[in-house]
Design a protein around this motif. Structure first.
Motif, PDB file in Angstrom:
ATOM      1  N   GLU B  39       0.871  -1.179   0.000  1.00 14.53           N
ATOM      2  CA  GLU B  39       0.000   0.000   0.000  1.00 14.53           C
ATOM      3  C   GLU B  39       0.905   1.226   0.000  1.00 14.53           C
ATOM      4  O   GLU B  39       1.767   1.351   0.871  1.00 14.53           O
ATOM      5  CB  GLU B  39      -0.868  -0.031   1.263  1.00 14.53           C
ATOM      6  CG  GLU B  39      -1.945   1.014   1.304  1.00 14.53           C
ATOM      7  CD  GLU B  39      -2.814   0.807   2.548  1.00 14.53           C
ATOM      8  OE1 GLU B  39      -3.523  -0.222   2.625  1.00 14.53           O
ATOM      9  OE2 GLU B  39      -2.753   1.660   3.445  1.00 14.53           O
ATOM     10  N   LEU B  40       0.724   2.084  -0.999  1.00 16.22           N
ATOM     11  CA  LEU B  40       1.625   3.226  -1.183  1.00 16.22           C
ATOM     12  C   LEU B  40       0.892   4.530  -0.878  1.00 16.22           C
ATOM     13  O   LEU B  40      -0.335   4.600  -0.992  1.00 16.22           O
ATOM     14  CB  LEU B  40       2.138   3.234  -2.629  1.00 16.22           C
ATOM     15  CG  LEU B  40       2.929   1.982  -3.026  1.00 16.22           C
ATOM     16  CD1 LEU B  40       3.256   2.009  -4.509  1.00 16.22           C
ATOM     17  CD2 LEU B  40       4.203   1.864  -2.194  1.00 16.22           C
ATOM     18  N   ASN B  77       4.999   3.793  -7.432  1.00 11.87           N
ATOM     19  CA  ASN B  77       5.386   2.769  -8.413  1.00 11.87           C
ATOM     20  C   ASN B  77       4.179   1.887  -8.748  1.00 11.87           C
ATOM     21  O   ASN B  77       3.848   0.974  -7.977  1.00 11.87           O
ATOM     22  CB  ASN B  77       6.528   1.931  -7.846  1.00 11.87           C
ATOM     23  CG  ASN B  77       7.061   0.924  -8.862  1.00 11.87           C
ATOM     24  OD1 ASN B  77       6.518   0.788  -9.962  1.00 11.87           O
ATOM     25  ND2 ASN B  77       8.106   0.212  -8.484  1.00 11.87           N
ATOM     26  N   PRO B  78       3.516   2.126  -9.877  1.00 12.28           N
ATOM     27  CA  PRO B  78       2.330   1.325 -10.194  1.00 12.28           C
ATOM     28  C   PRO B  78       2.664  -0.153 -10.434  1.00 12.28           C
ATOM     29  O   PRO B  78       1.852  -1.035 -10.145  1.00 12.28           O
ATOM     30  CB  PRO B  78       1.773   1.976 -11.464  1.00 12.28           C
ATOM     31  CG  PRO B  78       2.912   2.730 -12.065  1.00 12.28           C
ATOM     32  CD  PRO B  78       3.831   3.107 -10.934  1.00 12.28           C
ATOM     33  N   ALA B  79       3.870  -0.438 -10.929  1.00 15.90           N
ATOM     34  CA  ALA B  79       4.249  -1.835 -11.195  1.00 15.90           C
ATOM     35  C   ALA B  79       4.279  -2.647  -9.904  1.00 15.90           C
ATOM     36  O   ALA B  79       3.987  -3.846  -9.889  1.00 15.90           O
ATOM     37  CB  ALA B  79       5.612  -1.879 -11.880  1.00 15.90           C
ATOM     38  N   LEU B  80       4.604  -1.965  -8.787  1.00 12.30           N
ATOM     39  CA  LEU B  80       4.709  -2.656  -7.504  1.00 12.30           C
ATOM     40  C   LEU B  80       3.334  -3.062  -6.977  1.00 12.30           C
ATOM     41  O   LEU B  80       3.168  -4.123  -6.370  1.00 12.30           O
ATOM     42  CB  LEU B  80       5.395  -1.719  -6.507  1.00 12.30           C
ATOM     43  CG  LEU B  80       5.842  -2.309  -5.186  1.00 12.30           C
ATOM     44  CD1 LEU B  80       6.814  -3.454  -5.411  1.00 12.30           C
ATOM     45  CD2 LEU B  80       6.469  -1.228  -4.324  1.00 12.30           C
ATOM     46  N   VAL B  81       2.340  -2.209  -7.231  1.00  8.68           N
ATOM     47  CA  VAL B  81       0.977  -2.517  -6.791  1.00  8.68           C
ATOM     48  C   VAL B  81       0.457  -3.721  -7.584  1.00  8.68           C
ATOM     49  O   VAL B  81      -0.180  -4.622  -7.038  1.00  8.68           O
ATOM     50  CB  VAL B  81       0.071  -1.278  -6.972  1.00  8.68           C
ATOM     51  CG1 VAL B  81      -1.379  -1.619  -6.641  1.00  8.68           C
ATOM     52  CG2 VAL B  81       0.571  -0.145  -6.090  1.00  8.68           C
ATOM     53  N   LEU B  86       7.750  -7.940  -6.924  1.00  7.26           N
ATOM     54  CA  LEU B  86       8.897  -7.147  -7.405  1.00  7.26           C
ATOM     55  C   LEU B  86       9.813  -6.764  -6.247  1.00  7.26           C
ATOM     56  O   LEU B  86      11.025  -6.635  -6.427  1.00  7.26           O
ATOM     57  CB  LEU B  86       8.379  -5.843  -8.048  1.00  7.26           C
ATOM     58  CG  LEU B  86       8.286  -5.720  -9.557  1.00  7.26           C
ATOM     59  CD1 LEU B  86       7.849  -4.301  -9.914  1.00  7.26           C
ATOM     60  CD2 LEU B  86       9.615  -6.052 -10.211  1.00  7.26           C
ATOM     61  N   VAL B  87       9.221  -6.558  -5.066  1.00  6.84           N
ATOM     62  CA  VAL B  87      10.031  -6.213  -3.888  1.00  6.84           C
ATOM     63  C   VAL B  87      11.037  -7.314  -3.604  1.00  6.84           C
ATOM     64  O   VAL B  87      12.188  -7.047  -3.256  1.00  6.84           O
ATOM     65  CB  VAL B  87       9.136  -6.012  -2.640  1.00  6.84           C
ATOM     66  CG1 VAL B  87       9.998  -5.691  -1.415  1.00  6.84           C
ATOM     67  CG2 VAL B  87       8.114  -4.930  -2.868  1.00  6.84           C
ATOM     68  N   PHE B  97       9.361   2.052  -4.082  1.00  7.83           N
ATOM     69  CA  PHE B  97       8.024   2.310  -3.536  1.00  7.83           C
ATOM     70  C   PHE B  97       7.441   3.633  -4.028  1.00  7.83           C
ATOM     71  O   PHE B  97       6.374   3.670  -4.609  1.00  7.83           O
ATOM     72  CB  PHE B  97       8.050   2.310  -1.994  1.00  7.83           C
ATOM     73  CG  PHE B  97       8.010   0.929  -1.391  1.00  7.83           C
ATOM     74  CD1 PHE B  97       8.842  -0.076  -1.842  1.00  7.83           C
ATOM     75  CD2 PHE B  97       7.129   0.639  -0.359  1.00  7.83           C
ATOM     76  CE1 PHE B  97       8.806  -1.352  -1.278  1.00  7.83           C
ATOM     77  CE2 PHE B  97       7.085  -0.636   0.213  1.00  7.83           C
ATOM     78  CZ  PHE B  97       7.919  -1.626  -0.243  1.00  7.83           C
ATOM     79  N   PHE B  98       8.137   4.739  -3.727  1.00  7.95           N
ATOM     80  CA  PHE B  98       7.604   6.052  -4.120  1.00  7.95           C
ATOM     81  C   PHE B  98       8.734   7.056  -4.237  1.00  7.95           C
ATOM     82  O   PHE B  98       9.868   6.789  -3.828  1.00  7.95           O
ATOM     83  CB  PHE B  98       6.526   6.533  -3.132  1.00  7.95           C
ATOM     84  CG  PHE B  98       6.999   6.695  -1.716  1.00  7.95           C
ATOM     85  CD1 PHE B  98       7.440   7.924  -1.235  1.00  7.95           C
ATOM     86  CD2 PHE B  98       6.995   5.605  -0.837  1.00  7.95           C
ATOM     87  CE1 PHE B  98       7.867   8.079   0.072  1.00  7.95           C
ATOM     88  CE2 PHE B  98       7.432   5.746   0.475  1.00  7.95           C
ATOM     89  CZ  PHE B  98       7.870   6.981   0.926  1.00  7.95           C
TER      90      PHE B  98
END
Lengths: 373, 124
Positions: B39-40, B77-81, B86-87, B97-98
């Motif tokens: 959650e960003l 980072n939309p790819a992370l959501v 990816l983490v 993250f941001f």
């Protein structure tokens, strides 16, 4: 589960401790034992391996005990609502130790090894409580023998039977919840066709000193990989199986928990077990709350303790287990909700970090059981 | 060459052209295990230094991520959501993250450098 701190030495170790550490096991404190929560592959990979092939879990922290005596089944029936007199030799059954108000002291597996012996498998976190309760509640004609010197291995997954049959061809003929005394890799074992993953598989009780050799023998088979307690938990959640201390406890009844199927018909009629008054009343009139499955719309996990809110904003209950389902690639949970909200498809909200996450009641299990029938 | 810093909460901060990119370290992802949800913070949110501003959920547990610097979130980072794993795969690259526009670029000097962070990990 808490990562190990410097007070690690106060924990008990299981017979496979060295094997776990050599295999890259991440050891955590669980019920007083140092146990592997995962290995290098990680929980999701271990989970998927079990659903696809065969996984070896060390569950030696669990309690094991024998009840000796011709009267053992009748005596144990005074403490559990399961039908144990009707349990034939070579069969195993799920049972609950209940208290006077119908709450659950523990859930356990009871196997009738032969006419004079019952094998009990108890939760690690409850074994001391259980043994004291059993000792106090059993007559002198029945001897309670804790089996502290035995390990317990679980081999689970669709290829488990083919693997174990290489060590003992007899297991192929063992039905679901069948139990047999077998020699595996030279060790005298109690083997039951059961488990805690929803897959076909076996639980193997073996002498502690033979456990590592047996585990290495099984791990030498190409289908088999180690899996830790993390995958065990996500597998049992997908299978809709209760974890004692989370989904069931001394304040939940078998009826509320959806475990009334474990109460024998004869036992219901006789009502001769602890908590029978409460349990019979709930069977007749329905409980005020019931355990349900919950599937969230988003990926955010809702964990034990999360409040469940009805669509009209009223309090509906609480989550007792929750997490990510690798099989469904979704967030799933179990919890107790008010009786008017138990129908599959009922829309609910789960409060997570002050947000209300949409969810719906989902039939259990989330992933169909694939027991050998 | 971006300037790379770390916190004792196992975040990394890469400062490039006045914008700080923030993520969690390889050590942190290893400790967390399989990440299943992130959650960003919303773009535009103003963060105080040390404020809990993101959540990372592994199979095992939820962990807060704290703003290592005060500032305004400019991008997430939309790819992370879409792909929280990816983490685990690229914590110090695609798994960021941001991005933050720090209020005070000099505050970066108060964070750990790579040698400090490596020494800190040795103490754990």
């Amino acid at each position: 589960m808490t990562p190990l701190s410097p007070s690690e030495d106060s924990l008990d170790t299981v017979p496979l401790d060295a094997l776990h550490r050599a295999a890259g096991g991440r050891m955590v404190a669980f019920a007083g034992y140092a146990m592997p929560v995962q290995y290098a592959e990680g929980i999701i990979a271990e989970h998927r391996h079990c659903r696809a092939r065969a996984s070896l879990f060390d569950v030696s922290h669990m309690g094991q005990a024998l009840l000796h005596g011709e009267a053992a089944a009748a005596a144990l029936e005074r403490l559990v609502p399961a039908d144990l007199l009707g349990l034939p030799p070579g069969r195993q059954r799920y049972a609950l130790l209940t208290n006077e108000v119908g709450g659950i002291i523990d859930d356990l597996m009871v196997a009738r090894l032969d006419a004079g012996r019952l094998l009990l498998v108890l939760n690690a976190s409850r074994k001391q409580v259980d043994l004291a309760h059993l000792a106090a509640g059993l007559p002198q004609t029945v001897q309670l023998e804790p089996l502290a010197a035995r390990a317990l291995l679980a081999l689970q997954g669709p290829e488990a039977a083919a693997v174990l049959a290489r060590l003992a061809p007899e297991v192929a003929a063992l039905p679901f919840l069948g139990v047999a005394t077998l020699s595996l890799a030279g060790a005298a074992c109690f083997v039951s066709r059961s488990g805690y993953t929803g897959e076909d598989g076996f639980e193997i009780s073996c002498p502690a000193e033979r456990a590592e050799a047996l585990a290495r023998r099984l791990l030498a088979e190409p289908e088999v990989a180690l899996a830790g307690l993390g995958a065990r938990d996500s597998l049992r959640l997908e299978a809709g199986l209760c974890l004692y201390g989370q989904d069931i406890d001394e304040l939940t009844t078998p009826v509320e928990a959806g475990l009334a199927w474990s109460i024998g018909k004869r036992r219901r009629e006789a009502a001769d077990f602890p908590g029978a008054t409460v349990i019979r009343d709930q069977l007749a009139h329905g409980p005020t709350r019931r355990r349900v499955g919950l599937r969230l719309e988003g990926r955010a996990p809702a964990r034990a303790g999360a409040e469940i809110v009805a669509a009209d904003g009223t309090m509906a209950g609480a989550v007792t287990s929750g997490g990510f389902s690798p099989s469904l690639n979704a967030s799933i949970a179990m919890g107790y909700v008010r009786r008017d909200l138990v129908q599959p498809g009922t829309n609910l909200m789960l409060r997570v970090r002050e947000r209300l996450l949409p969810a719906a009641v989902h039939p259990l299990p989330f992933v169909p059981h694939r027991y050998s029938r | 060459m971006p300037e790379l810093r770390f916190t004792k909460d196992h975040e990394w901060i890469s400062l490039d052209d006045g914008i700080a990119t923030i993520g969690i370290t390889a050590h942190a992802q290893e400790a967390l295990g399989d990440v299943v949800f992130v959650e960003l913070p919303e773009a535009g949110r103003v963060l105080a230094s040390g404020e809990a501003c993101a959540v990372v959920e592994s199979v095992k547990a939820a962990s807060d991520i704290y703003a290592p610097l005060a500032g305004r979130v400019v991008e997430t980072n939309p790819a992370l959501v879409e792909d929280p794993a990816l983490v685990n795969r690229a914590p110090q690259a695609e798994g960021w993250f941001f991005r933050l526009a720090p209020d005070d670029l000099a505050a970066l000097a108060g964070l750990l450098d790579a040698a400090d962070y490596a020494a800190f990990l040795e103490t754990l």
